[in-house]
Design a protein around this motif. Structure first.
Motif, mmCIF file in Angstrom:
data_model
loop_
_atom_site.group_PDB
_atom_site.id
_atom_site.type_symbol
_atom_site.label_atom_id
_atom_site.label_comp_id
_atom_site.label_asym_id
_atom_site.label_seq_id
_atom_site.Cartn_x
_atom_site.Cartn_y
_atom_site.Cartn_z
ATOM 1 N N LEU A 124 28.894 -23.310 60.655
ATOM 2 C CA LEU A 124 28.332 -24.008 61.967
ATOM 3 C C LEU A 124 27.908 -25.388 61.620
ATOM 4 C CD1 LEU A 124 26.992 -23.826 64.791
ATOM 5 C CD2 LEU A 124 24.608 -23.004 63.886
ATOM 6 N N ALA A 125 27.428 -25.631 60.489
ATOM 7 C CA ALA A 125 26.988 -27.010 60.184
ATOM 8 C C ALA A 125 28.544 -27.868 60.109
ATOM 9 C CB ALA A 125 26.480 -27.065 58.959
ATOM 10 N N GLY A 126 29.451 -27.309 59.477
ATOM 11 C CA GLY A 126 30.850 -27.926 59.405
ATOM 12 C C GLY A 126 31.357 -28.035 60.867
ATOM 13 N N LEU A 127 31.084 -27.155 61.858
ATOM 14 C CA LEU A 127 31.786 -27.196 63.128
ATOM 15 C C LEU A 127 31.127 -28.621 63.917
ATOM 16 C CD1 LEU A 127 31.930 -23.790 64.692
ATOM 17 C CD2 LEU A 127 33.713 -25.231 64.437
ATOM 18 N N ARG A 128 29.563 -28.552 63.598
ATOM 19 C CA ARG A 128 28.944 -29.713 64.191
ATOM 20 C C ARG A 128 29.335 -30.873 64.102
ATOM 21 N NH1 ARG A 128 23.415 -30.318 65.965
ATOM 22 N NH2 ARG A 128 23.200 -32.411 66.773
ATOM 23 N N VAL B 252 32.380 -31.712 71.608
ATOM 24 C CA VAL B 252 31.463 -31.261 72.865
ATOM 25 C C VAL B 252 30.224 -30.347 72.339
ATOM 26 C CG1 VAL B 252 33.268 -31.646 74.544
ATOM 27 C CG2 VAL B 252 32.937 -29.284 73.325
ATOM 28 N N ALA B 253 29.361 -30.095 73.245
ATOM 29 C CA ALA B 253 28.120 -29.187 72.626
ATOM 30 C C ALA B 253 28.736 -27.929 72.440
ATOM 31 C CB ALA B 253 27.139 -29.431 73.821
ATOM 32 N N LEU B 254 28.112 -27.072 71.929
ATOM 33 C CA LEU B 254 28.408 -25.802 71.520
ATOM 34 C C LEU B 254 27.317 -24.719 72.017
ATOM 35 C CD1 LEU B 254 30.184 -24.047 69.412
ATOM 36 C CD2 LEU B 254 28.650 -24.339 67.851
ATOM 37 N N LEU B 255 28.084 -23.683 72.446
ATOM 38 C CA LEU B 255 27.380 -22.132 72.838
ATOM 39 C C LEU B 255 27.648 -21.555 71.667
ATOM 40 C CD1 LEU B 255 26.219 -20.225 74.866
ATOM 41 C CD2 LEU B 255 28.474 -20.179 75.935
ATOM 42 N N ALA B 256 26.747 -20.824 71.243
ATOM 43 C CA ALA B 256 26.764 -19.890 70.225
ATOM 44 C C ALA B 256 26.811 -18.391 70.580
ATOM 45 C CB ALA B 256 25.929 -20.109 68.989
ATOM 46 N N ARG C 144 19.201 -25.759 64.683
ATOM 47 C CA ARG C 144 19.163 -26.732 65.440
ATOM 48 C C ARG C 144 20.762 -27.554 65.583
ATOM 49 N NH1 ARG C 144 14.244 -26.928 67.962
ATOM 50 N NH2 ARG C 144 12.640 -26.641 66.219
ATOM 51 N N ASN C 145 21.849 -26.664 65.454
ATOM 52 C CA ASN C 145 23.163 -27.019 65.546
ATOM 53 C C ASN C 145 23.856 -26.463 66.588
ATOM 54 O OD1 ASN C 145 23.416 -28.686 63.397
ATOM 55 N ND2 ASN C 145 23.669 -27.230 61.857
ATOM 56 N N ILE C 146 23.005 -25.831 67.429
ATOM 57 C CA ILE C 146 23.706 -25.372 68.629
ATOM 58 C C ILE C 146 22.992 -25.941 69.778
ATOM 59 C CG2 ILE C 146 24.240 -23.416 67.510
ATOM 60 C CD1 ILE C 146 22.058 -21.891 69.238
ATOM 61 N N ALA C 147 23.560 -26.119 71.115
ATOM 62 C CA ALA C 147 23.294 -26.583 72.487
ATOM 63 C C ALA C 147 22.599 -25.464 73.180
ATOM 64 C CB ALA C 147 24.166 -27.400 73.180
#
Length: 264
Positions: free
Chosen positions: A74-78, A83-87, A116-119
């Motif tokens: 997830l940190a790498g994806l960020r 664009v913002a991310l829905l997990a 804190r890495n998801i929107a």
């Protein structure tokens, strides 16, 4: 209508936003998918965590998410997502690909919020643990909006049941967005889903609703949300995460045509 604002994006107003699922099973593939969104008409990305190889491991307590690995990915994806991310971790019961224990599902949802890495967070409204309300409250404490979701891959319930489930997500769970996806067996089923969407958004909803009829029969429901009240739709960038998803660029073209026509 109470919209949901994620950065410059306002969900629930105007043209439906486009959500593109990230579906690769490998880390390299996932990063490639994420970077490719920079050249695609995506408003949001959805990471389908259940599709990632190694996301879940067997333990004496049952199948549990590998939180360390998932949060590293997830940190790498960020760092690469434009664009913002829905997990989303989709359980097997609702069409997912990887079994997980109740405790594991809850621990993952909480860890995603704490990162804190998801929107946005997807929470299955009728998860077998019965703790959707507690998970949504936990996300809200950390200022993470929640998409409450419900999927029926076997058929399309009657309009009253669809509306009732959407109202439960709103009135009992207090989710920020309300999502229902059902499988049609006939064209009448698609009309039933659209009718339920219109009734919910016209008479009951005070926040964004996302609905779709899946499979080839339901394709029309993925493009006509602006007319019937659905605030978002899912488009694929190579690999669909659910039956009937359109290619994201084709989806964007159709939505733009319909949006322009609605303004004339």
């Amino acid at each position: 209508m109470q919209t949901v604002r994620i950065g410059h994006l306002e969900i629930g107003e105007g043209r439906p936003c486009i959500i593109v699922p990230l579906t690769s099973s490998t880390l390299d593939g996932l990063m490639d998918e994420a970077m490719a969104l920079a050249d695609l008409p995506a408003d949001l990305a959805e990471w389908r965590i259940d599709l990632l190889e190694g996301a879940v491991k067997d333990t004496p307590e049952g199948p549990m998410p590998d939180l360390v690995y998932i949060l590293q990915v997830l940190a790498g994806l960020r760092t690469v997502l434009p664009v913002a991310l829905l997990a989303t971790f989709r359980t097997v019961e609702e069409g997912g690909f990887c079994p997980v224990s109740d405790a594991g599902y809850e621990a993952l949802c909480r860890a995603l919020c704490d990162s804190r890495n998801i929107a946005l967070l997807d929470v299955e409204a009728f998860h077998r643990s019965g703790r959707a309300s507690a998970l949504i409250a936990y996300a809200h404490e950390r200022r993470i909006p929640v998409v409450a979701s419900w999927h029926d891959f076997h058929g399309t319930p009657n309009k009253d049941k669809i509306v009732g489930r959407l109202r439960f997500m709103q009135d009992e769970l207090n989710a920020d967005m309300l999502k229902a996806a059902v499988m049609p067996q006939s064209r009448a089923d698609v009309l039933n889903l659209l009718s339920a969407t219109e009734e919910m958004t016209a008479n009951f909803a005070d926040r964004p609703v996302i609905t779709m009829s899946m499979g080839p029969l339901g394709v029309m429901s993925r493009v006509c949300g602006q007319s019937f009240g659905s605030a978002a739709t899912f488009g694929s960038a190579g690999h669909a995460s659910a039956p009937g998803q359109l290619d994201v660029e084709a989806l964007d073209t159709v939505l733009s045509i319909l949006d322009d026509a609605s303004r004339n």
